[in-house]
Design a protein around this motif. Sequence first.
Motif: not given
Length: 133
Positions: A29, A39, A41
């Motif tokens: 983040y 963000y 991932n």
Amino acid sequence: MAEASAHDDFYVRYYVGHRGQFGHEFMEYELSPSGRLRYANNSNYKHDTMIRKELFLSPAVVEETRRVIEDSGITRVDDSNWKEPDRESRRQELEIKIGNEHIAFTCAEIGSLLDVQKSADPEGLRLFYSDTG
């Protein structure tokens, strides 16, 4: 020249990840002074692709985030007694810039509050854990 707003000197980045069987897997983040929250991932498990999201927060939300971080006392913590991540373990990073203060913490991943309590610096690591957990 336009006057800088109060949140122009505030930045936060949090990262947790490792390199393992499935490559570089991580979650990150980042909150920039403009209010942009990014963000990411990356999990290569079962050939997943990286997820990236971006949004903009209002100045009030940025200021509240800044206030919470300042009130927590995390910027006064010394991470020299925290467990360092080794090559095989997951790592956590927290970077904060508030005004002229710029700090960066790195430690091995904290799995639970028990890890914090058994550490060499339970008070400092508790602040890190509560700000990132």
